[in-house]
Design a protein around this motif. Structure first.
Motif, short mmCIF file in Angstrom:
data_model
loop_
_atom_site.label_atom_id
_atom_site.label_comp_id
_atom_site.label_asym_id
_atom_site.label_seq_id
_atom_site.Cartn_x
_atom_site.Cartn_y
_atom_site.Cartn_z
N GLY A 1 5.58 4.56 16.33
CA GLY A 1 4.51 4.42 15.54
C GLY A 1 4.19 2.90 15.11
O GLY A 1 3.07 2.71 14.53
N THR B 1 8.02 -1.37 12.24
CA THR B 1 8.58 -0.35 11.14
C THR B 1 9.48 -1.24 10.47
O THR B 1 10.65 -1.56 10.99
N PRO C 1 9.20 5.04 2.32
CA PRO C 1 8.32 4.53 1.42
C PRO C 1 8.90 4.40 0.00
O PRO C 1 8.52 3.62 -0.96
N PHE D 1 3.19 -4.20 8.17
CA PHE D 1 4.20 -3.19 8.68
C PHE D 1 4.28 -2.01 8.18
O PHE D 1 3.95 -1.72 6.81
N ARG D 2 4.32 -0.98 8.82
CA ARG D 2 5.02 0.30 8.24
C ARG D 2 6.20 0.33 7.64
O ARG D 2 6.89 -0.66 7.87
N VAL D 3 6.60 1.17 6.76
CA VAL D 3 7.92 1.10 6.05
C VAL D 3 8.34 2.71 6.36
O VAL D 3 7.75 3.68 6.24
N ASP E 1 0.90 -1.21 0.16
CA ASP E 1 0.01 -0.24 0.19
C ASP E 1 1.03 1.19 -0.09
O ASP E 1 1.34 1.72 0.77
N ALA F 1 -0.31 4.49 1.76
CA ALA F 1 -0.35 4.53 3.22
C ALA F 1 1.26 4.23 3.83
O ALA F 1 1.31 4.34 4.91
N GLY F 2 2.22 3.90 2.67
CA GLY F 2 3.40 3.41 3.29
C GLY F 2 3.43 2.16 4.06
O GLY F 2 4.24 2.08 5.07
N LYS F 3 2.69 1.18 3.62
CA LYS F 3 2.39 0.04 4.32
C LYS F 3 2.77 -1.28 3.40
O LYS F 3 2.33 -1.04 2.47
#
Ligand SMILES: [Cu+2]
Length: 69
Positions: free
Chosen positions: A58, A61, A37, A32-34, A5, A8-10
């Motif tokens: 957050g 990550t 991005p 996971f968040r990245v 995504d 959303a940076g995920k």
């Protein structure tokens, strides 16, 4: 890697045990968040990837991500 995504940076990854996060499960799928991005441009859904992940304020990550050789 299952899904990206970019907006959303995920990313959604299926992963094995991750020692520094005390995850011992054989295999699980999670989002996971990245951290950066921009790395998402170098991979696509379905790729096998190598990654590093940290627990940050957050959430979990991904700090490094690259296509597995
Ligand atoms: Cu997990």
């Amino acid at each position: 890697m299952k899904k990206i995504d970019e907006a959303a940076g995920k990313i959604t990854l299926k992963h094995g045990p991750i020692k520094n996060l005390n995850m011992d499960e054989e295999e699980m799928t999670m989002v996971f968040r990245v951290a950066d991005p921009a790395v998402l441009k170098q991979v696509k859904a379905g790729d096998k990837v190598q990654f590093e992940v940290e627990r940050q304020t957050g959430g979990l990550t991904v700090t490094k991500l690259q296509k597995a050789k």
